[in-house]
Design an enzyme around this catalytic site. Structure first.
Site, PDB file in Angstrom:
ATOM      1  N   HIS A 195       4.306  -7.848  -5.364  1.00 28.16           N
ATOM      2  CA  HIS A 195       2.723  -8.055  -5.060  1.00 28.16           C
ATOM      3  C   HIS A 195       2.432  -9.719  -5.359  1.00 28.16           C
ATOM      4  O   HIS A 195       1.483  -9.558  -6.515  1.00 28.16           O
ATOM      5  CB  HIS A 195       1.969  -7.251  -5.429  1.00 28.16           C
ATOM      6  CG  HIS A 195       1.834  -5.838  -4.621  1.00 28.16           C
ATOM      7  ND1 HIS A 195       1.198  -5.307  -3.854  1.00 28.16           N
ATOM      8  CD2 HIS A 195       2.874  -4.643  -4.937  1.00 28.16           C
ATOM      9  CE1 HIS A 195       1.449  -4.094  -3.301  1.00 28.16           C
ATOM     10  NE2 HIS A 195       2.471  -3.662  -4.178  1.00 28.16           N
TER      11      HIS A 195
ATOM     12  N   GLY B 224       0.849  -1.325   0.102  1.00 27.48           N
ATOM     13  CA  GLY B 224       0.017   0.014   0.027  1.00 27.48           C
ATOM     14  C   GLY B 224       0.832   1.296   0.111  1.00 27.48           C
ATOM     15  O   GLY B 224       1.551   1.313  -0.811  1.00 27.48           O
ATOM     16  N   GLU B 225       0.727   1.954   1.179  1.00 27.96           N
ATOM     17  CA  GLU B 225       1.558   2.985   0.963  1.00 27.96           C
ATOM     18  C   GLU B 225       1.997   3.171   2.721  1.00 27.96           C
ATOM     19  O   GLU B 225       1.432   3.306   3.703  1.00 27.96           O
ATOM     20  CB  GLU B 225       0.841   4.402   0.818  1.00 27.96           C
ATOM     21  CG  GLU B 225       1.859   5.653   0.201  1.00 27.96           C
ATOM     22  CD  GLU B 225       2.588   6.155   1.275  1.00 27.96           C
ATOM     23  OE1 GLU B 225       3.822   6.603   0.873  1.00 27.96           O
ATOM     24  OE2 GLU B 225       2.120   6.414   2.246  1.00 27.96           O
ATOM     25  N   SER B 226       3.432   3.177   2.781  1.00 31.89           N
ATOM     26  CA  SER B 226       3.862   2.893   4.167  1.00 31.89           C
ATOM     27  C   SER B 226       3.795   3.853   5.026  1.00 31.89           C
ATOM     28  O   SER B 226       3.571   3.628   6.362  1.00 31.89           O
ATOM     29  CB  SER B 226       5.371   2.287   3.995  1.00 31.89           C
ATOM     30  OG  SER B 226       6.207   3.172   3.372  1.00 31.89           O
TER      31      SER B 226
ATOM     32  N   ILE C 290       5.111  -2.368  -7.827  1.00 28.36           N
ATOM     33  CA  ILE C 290       4.232  -1.091  -7.881  1.00 28.36           C
ATOM     34  C   ILE C 290       4.742  -0.134  -6.853  1.00 28.36           C
ATOM     35  O   ILE C 290       4.903  -0.309  -5.515  1.00 28.36           O
ATOM     36  CB  ILE C 290       2.816  -1.418  -7.280  1.00 28.36           C
ATOM     37  CG1 ILE C 290       2.098  -2.469  -8.159  1.00 28.36           C
ATOM     38  CG2 ILE C 290       1.672  -0.287  -7.457  1.00 28.36           C
ATOM     39  CD1 ILE C 290       1.016  -2.907  -7.486  1.00 28.36           C
ATOM     40  N   ARG C 291       5.734   0.912  -7.452  1.00 28.49           N
ATOM     41  CA  ARG C 291       6.476   1.782  -6.647  1.00 28.49           C
ATOM     42  C   ARG C 291       7.157   1.070  -5.570  1.00 28.49           C
ATOM     43  O   ARG C 291       6.985   1.482  -4.174  1.00 28.49           O
ATOM     44  CB  ARG C 291       5.422   2.786  -5.619  1.00 28.49           C
ATOM     45  CG  ARG C 291       4.963   4.288  -6.349  1.00 28.49           C
ATOM     46  CD  ARG C 291       3.958   4.968  -5.603  1.00 28.49           C
ATOM     47  NE  ARG C 291       2.858   4.193  -5.374  1.00 28.49           N
ATOM     48  CZ  ARG C 291       2.510   3.918  -4.219  1.00 28.49           C
ATOM     49  NH1 ARG C 291       3.076   3.897  -3.226  1.00 28.49           N
ATOM     50  NH2 ARG C 291       1.208   3.116  -4.115  1.00 28.49           N
TER      51      ARG C 291
ATOM     52  N   CYS D 155       5.885  -5.438   0.028  1.00 30.97           N
ATOM     53  CA  CYS D 155       5.890  -4.237  -0.342  1.00 30.97           C
ATOM     54  C   CYS D 155       6.054  -3.201   0.675  1.00 30.97           C
ATOM     55  O   CYS D 155       6.994  -3.200   1.552  1.00 30.97           O
ATOM     56  CB  CYS D 155       4.999  -3.750  -1.396  1.00 30.97           C
ATOM     57  SG  CYS D 155       5.395  -2.621  -2.604  1.00 30.97           S
TER      58      CYS D 155
ATOM     59  N   GLU E  55       0.087 -11.134  -4.345  1.00 34.64           N
ATOM     60  CA  GLU E  55      -1.488 -11.454  -4.131  1.00 34.64           C
ATOM     61  C   GLU E  55      -1.857 -10.716  -5.194  1.00 34.64           C
ATOM     62  O   GLU E  55      -3.313 -11.012  -5.436  1.00 34.64           O
ATOM     63  CB  GLU E  55      -1.815 -10.551  -3.074  1.00 34.64           C
ATOM     64  CG  GLU E  55      -2.132  -9.070  -2.914  1.00 34.64           C
ATOM     65  CD  GLU E  55      -0.338  -8.484  -2.861  1.00 34.64           C
ATOM     66  OE1 GLU E  55       0.423  -9.007  -2.895  1.00 34.64           O
ATOM     67  OE2 GLU E  55      -0.521  -7.104  -2.824  1.00 34.64           O
TER      68      GLU E  55
ATOM     69  N   ARG F 218      12.774   2.963   0.091  1.00 34.78           N
ATOM     70  CA  ARG F 218      11.241   2.959   0.129  1.00 34.78           C
ATOM     71  C   ARG F 218      10.767   2.940  -1.526  1.00 34.78           C
ATOM     72  O   ARG F 218       9.455   2.152  -1.478  1.00 34.78           O
ATOM     73  CB  ARG F 218      10.785   4.271   0.810  1.00 34.78           C
ATOM     74  CG  ARG F 218      10.043   3.810   1.948  1.00 34.78           C
ATOM     75  CD  ARG F 218       9.317   5.096   2.498  1.00 34.78           C
ATOM     76  NE  ARG F 218       8.060   5.389   1.447  1.00 34.78           N
ATOM     77  CZ  ARG F 218       7.404   6.457   1.344  1.00 34.78           C
ATOM     78  NH1 ARG F 218       8.032   7.788   1.625  1.00 34.78           N
ATOM     79  NH2 ARG F 218       6.444   6.404   0.487  1.00 34.78           N
TER      80      ARG F 218
HETATM   81  N1  LIG Z   1       3.077  -1.031  -3.506  1.00 40.75           N
HETATM   82  C1  LIG Z   1       3.720  -0.850  -2.436  1.00 40.75           C
HETATM   83  O1  LIG Z   1       3.421  -1.088  -1.312  1.00 40.75           O
HETATM   84  C2  LIG Z   1       4.531   0.662  -2.374  1.00 40.75           C
HETATM   85  C3  LIG Z   1       5.209   0.811  -1.233  1.00 40.75           C
HETATM   86  C4  LIG Z   1       5.644   2.302  -1.292  1.00 40.75           C
HETATM   87  N2  LIG Z   1       6.940   2.407  -2.181  1.00 40.75           N
HETATM   88  C5  LIG Z   1       5.956   2.906   0.236  1.00 40.75           C
HETATM   89  O2  LIG Z   1       6.700   3.544   0.620  1.00 40.75           O
HETATM   90  O3  LIG Z   1       5.115   2.709   0.898  1.00 40.75           O
END
Ligand SMILES: NC(=O)CC[C@H](N)C(=O)O
Length: 252
Positions: free
Chosen positions: A202, A46-48, A142-143, A78, A204, A108
């Site tokens: 990911h 997600g987004e940490s 993903i990112r 992630c 999942e 990150r």
């Molecule tokens: N798909 C992800 O979980 C990306 C993580 C993201 N780079 C973060 O800092 O949270």
């Protein structure tokens, strides 16, 4: 007992769906006391930073740290891996709280921003030897973060070539430097340390459930009375997770 999935933000539904495809119940965890009901935990992507703020708001950090300390199996994907890392670089100003426990340094957003997200087949010898199937796994990045350094207890399960013109880590300082990578250089994308598992991609979001079944084996090995700690869907208390879950967009 069941597998907990931290459900503050991110791809927790997709993890629960992947567990369900393996006949295992995933339970959403949002409060510290809910961790008492599970013997293993998945922290999704997600987004940490957002996830950390929510975890702080719900006072989850002490309970999560205790969960890790007790040696209960935890898999971070992630952003979840960032959570588990002892150290993260490339954080937003002011940093963010981490659960820690996994002796590694992560960057990150190593692979860039959202539009630089990509899919690639990665070599997964350990996974294939334990779970069978192809020697490669379709990694959805993903990112995505990357693991830059690991401690002596950490097993590297997969790595990936550093794309050229990428942000590289200078281990002598804690600084990030923009420079061309040396051809052949790799970063780590999947790790295991005791009962902690981490993947920067990911699983999942794919139809391949081998990482999930790999983690379930770790959970079964630890669980006292093994099979009792993982509940097969259908034999479970009907009160849990009643809402229907849509089966994700899966990439073959
Ligand atoms: N798909 C992800 O979980 C990306 C993580 C993201 N780079 C973060 O800092 O949270």
């Amino acid at each position: 007992m069941v597998v907990g999935v931290l459900a503050l933000q991110g791809s927790f539904n997709e993890h629960i769906a992947a567990l369900r495809r393996l006949g295992v119940k995933g339970v959403e965890i949002r409060k510290p006391e809910q961790l008492d009901n599970v013997s293993s935990l998945i922290i999704p992507g997600g987004e940490s930073t957002t996830m950390a703020k929510l975890a702080e708001f719900h006072k989850l950090f002490p309970a999560l740290r205790e969960f890790v300390k007790m040696g209960k199996p935890v898999w971070g994907t992630c952003a979840g891996l960032i959570f588990l890392a002892d150290k993260a670089v490339g954080q937003k100003l002011g940093g963010q709280e981490l659960v820690g426990g996994l002796d590694c340094t992560v960057h990150r957003n190593f692979f860039g921003s959202q539009i630089q997200s990509f899919e690639a087949d990665i070599s997964v010898p350990e996974l294939a030897s334990k779970e069978g199937g192809p020697e490669t796994f379709r990694g959805v990045f993903i990112r995505a973060p990357a693991v830059l350094e690991v401690g002596p207890e950490v097993e590297v399960l997969a790595d990936y070539p550093v794309p050229s013109n990428k942000v590289l880590y200078s281990s002598s300082t804690v600084e990030i430097q923009e420079e061309n990578s040396t051809p052949g250089e790799k970063v780590i994308v999947a790790v295991k340390q005791g009962n902690l598992l981490g993947t920067v991609f990911h699983p999942e979001l794919t139809a391949d459930t081998r990482w999930h079944s790999y983690f379930l084996k770790m959970a079964r090995e630890v669980g006292d009375g093994a099979s009792s700690s993982i509940v097969v869907v259908g034999e479970e208390d009907p009160g849990l997770n009643q809402q229907p879950k849509i089966d994700l967009p899966v990439f073959q």
